[in-house]
Design a protein around this motif. Structure first.
Motif, mmCIF file in Angstrom:
data_model
loop_
_atom_site.group_PDB
_atom_site.id
_atom_site.type_symbol
_atom_site.label_atom_id
_atom_site.label_comp_id
_atom_site.label_asym_id
_atom_site.label_seq_id
_atom_site.Cartn_x
_atom_site.Cartn_y
_atom_site.Cartn_z
ATOM 1 N N HIS A 145 -18.397 -2.769 0.315
ATOM 2 C CA HIS A 145 -17.282 -3.287 1.103
ATOM 3 C C HIS A 145 -16.652 -2.156 1.900
ATOM 4 N N GLN A 185 -11.182 0.861 -3.481
ATOM 5 C CA GLN A 185 -9.736 0.766 -3.277
ATOM 6 C C GLN A 185 -9.220 -0.527 -3.897
ATOM 7 N N ASN A 228 -13.694 -1.338 2.116
ATOM 8 C CA ASN A 228 -12.644 -0.687 1.320
ATOM 9 C C ASN A 228 -13.119 -0.375 -0.096
ATOM 10 N N GLN A 259 0.829 -1.196 0.000
ATOM 11 C CA GLN A 259 0.000 0.000 0.000
ATOM 12 C C GLN A 259 0.868 1.251 0.000
ATOM 13 N N THR A 305 -10.425 -4.499 -7.453
ATOM 14 C CA THR A 305 -10.861 -3.336 -6.691
ATOM 15 C C THR A 305 -12.043 -3.745 -5.825
ATOM 16 N N TYR A 306 -12.049 -3.352 -4.564
ATOM 17 C CA TYR A 306 -13.135 -3.725 -3.672
ATOM 18 C C TYR A 306 -14.456 -3.126 -4.148
#
Length: 596
Positions: free
Chosen positions: A487, A492, A489, A368, A482-483
């Protein structure tokens, strides 16, 4: 492939053929046993068509210890992309010998010996079909809806034989060329040095050239080799041949004429308009998207053919992880080196060619911002603890899914794995087989082959848009990584993605830099599939790259590689199995460095 073109027929016919070869006249037999055929029974167009289907079926008969469909044993574990995995170095010991390089000998060559036998068994299927085709005239051999049927079927069988001989050539350098016109007695007199290395490449190339000249552009049945598959394979063959090697496997020159043939054949396929990159990189490895626009030729598998196991691929059966839904056997984990290779410069978005391995990405925060940015293909290739596995946000990879994390780390293979919920998996004992097709020729590979040829021809400016086409698709392949909405996240990425195309502003496009970019692109695009080892040998840099890799791995405490060393002039190719040499009373010549 979900059509059942070669399932019952191939399996039944393979059983019948064994008896057709072994049976002899016996006075006391007045009834022909069920399941037995004589040579005369095969002398019809219909039976010859079944022999041809059986030859196609032979392309998918490999297993993990006689591997020739996938390249995970030969091109991935033997490279810097992956570790052997399993419960430790003793688990599947022959595979550990391959990972150490120097432990492989002609006598203990378990996996190589099994693969030698398996590939030649598949070659024999193509040769038997070619023998039968020779018994017909063009006028006699008719197939509804097919023009010039005999020549077409001969081209298909020669394509299959060419593919199988290409596999053997990359592995052993000097395989034995067996023509279908030889008798059993004549086969016993054929040496593996009847042809030079260059002449063997020409023999393989001739198989595919015959296909270019005689195969149709398309077939109604999926899975057959067409004209463009032959052209793509001819391009691949000429690319390997272009890198001229001496007797010690060192690259001495690059043949520009062969490189130009690569470009010509690649353009034939590209300009056909029949092939294109799929929009999402992940579709290439997900059940339900087989035979897509990127697949030029694939080994076809299926699930529901009515037999006990189905026509599933058990070659990756060891590679499922230790999640409760799987439970075995955690082979082929991604190497730390490969994971690090997906790093990108956080400013420019291009690979960290020289510094990627200075630090390791191991912990969740390492993937990240602000710590690192990565190429999106990482999350299509490697199962990373704390990241959704195979795009399922409810199936998150855990460190416990690795069988021996203290030995082989926590990273998991993912391309060859399907979700436990997929209606494409069968379990045989502890092992899994899947109906997911396995691509032999891919459009992305063809594009990068053309780019490589252009770079070595000094036309590197023309190669950049091709490489950028691959990188653009990678950049666009984030929908599945990608979430989703809802969700925690949402929106992201599983990792911090940052990838850019090459421009004058981020990399001076000299021939040397273009070559580096091409080699890097091949590693990332085909990671864990993987032609990586063969690429390094073709480029003449295997010893340098792999010994540097081994040295760093040992320094970082990866003790499973303590015995590893790559010997220049030896380990580029496997030994001719000693049992095979003994069977012909020493007729075959052993490869350099393996003499007893």
């Amino acid at each position: 492939m979900k059509t059942h073109q070669y399932k019952h027929t191939a399996k039944t016919l393979a059983f019948m053929l064994v008896f057709a070869v072994l049976i002899s006249c016996s006075d006391f037999l007045d009834v022909k046993p069920y399941g037995v055929v004589t040579a005369n029974d095969l002398n019809t167009v219909a039976k010859t068509e079944e022999l041809i289907i059986a030859a196609y079926a032979g392309l998918g008969n490999s297993t993990w210890n006689s591997s020739y469909t996938s390249d995970w044993v030969w091109g991935s574990v033997r490279s810097d992309d992956a570790y052997k995995g399993g419960s430790g170095v003793a688990d599947q010991g022959p595979l550990n010998q391959l990972e150490q390089y120097n432990l492989v000998t002609p006598v203990n060559a378990g996996y190589p010996a099994a693969t030698w036998i398996a590939v030649y068994s598949a070659v024999s299927r193509a040769n038997l079909a070619l023998q039968q085709l020779d018994k017909f005239t063009d006028a006699e051999y008719t197939v509804q809806g097919l023009t010039n049927a005999r020549a077409v079927r001969q081209a298909e069988m020669r394509f299959i034989r060419g593919h199988l001989m290409f596999v053997l050539k990359r592995l052993f350098k000097y395989p034995v060329w067996i023509e279908h016109t030889l008798t059993k007695e004549e086969i016993k007199t054929v040496t593996n040095r009847e042809f030079t290395s260059d002449q063997l490449w020409d023999k393989i190339a001739a198989e595919f050239q015959f296909g270019v000249d005689n195969l149709p552009e398309t077939f109604t049945e999926k899975g057959r080799a067409n004209r463009y598959a032959a052209a793509a394979y001819l391009a691949k063959t000429r690319l390997y041949q272009a890198y001229m090697q001496n007797d010690n496997h060192q690259v001495t020159s690059i043949d520009a004429t062969k490189l130009q043939q690569v470009v010509t054949m690649a353009d034939l396929v590209i300009n056909s308009g029949r092939y294109a990159l799929v929009d999402n990189y992940g579709k290439k490895f997900t059940y339900g998207y087989e035979n897509n626009t990127e697949s030029i030729f694939a080994v076809q598998y299926s699930y529901d053919d009515g037999t006990t196991w189905g026509r599933v691929n058990f070659e990756h059966g060891l590679n499922y992880n230790m999640a409760t839904a799987y439970g075995c056997c955690s082979f082929h984990p991604s190497s730390q080196n490969l994971v690090n290779a997906f790093k990108t410069d956080q400013t420019t978005g291009i690979p960290l060619f020289n510094t990627f391995n200075n630090s390791e990405m191991k912990n969740p925060q390492d993937f990240q911002a602000p710590n690192n940015s990565v190429d999106p293909r990482l999350d299509h290739t490697v199962g990373i603890p704390s990241h959704p596995f195979k795009y399922d946000v409810n199936f998150v990879a855990q460190g416990s899914w690795s069988r021996t994390p203290a030995v082989y780390g926590n990273f998991l293979p993912m391309k060859e794995i399907q979700l436990p919920s997929c209606n494409c998996i069968r379990k045989g004992g502890a092992f899994f087989g899947t109906a997911q097709n396995w691509d032999i020729l891919q459009y992305n590979d063809l594009l990068l082959m053309k780019a490589e040829a252009l770079i070595e021809l000094g036309q590197h400016a023309d190669a950049r848009p091709i490489i950028n086409q691959i990188r653009q698709r990678a950049a666009n392949s984030v929908a599945w990584t990608t979430y989703p909405a809802g969700h925690a996240n949402a929106g992201q990425g599983f990792s911090n993605y940052n990838i850019s195309e090459y421009t004058d502003g981020n990399l001076a496009w000299t021939q040397d830099n273009a070559r580096t970019a091409l080699q890097w692109e091949r590693r990332l695009e085909f990671a864990m599939e993987s032609p990586r080892f063969h690429d390094l040998v073709r480029w003449g840099i295997a010893a340098e790259v792999l010994n540097n890799y081994i040295t760093t791995e040992k320094a970082r405490g990866r003790n499973h590689l303590n015995a590893a060393v790559f010997t220049l002039g030896r380990d580029e190719y496997l030994p001719i199995p000693q049992d095979e040499i003994n069977l012909v009373n020493g007729l075959y010549t052993q490869n350099p460095g393996y003499q007893q």
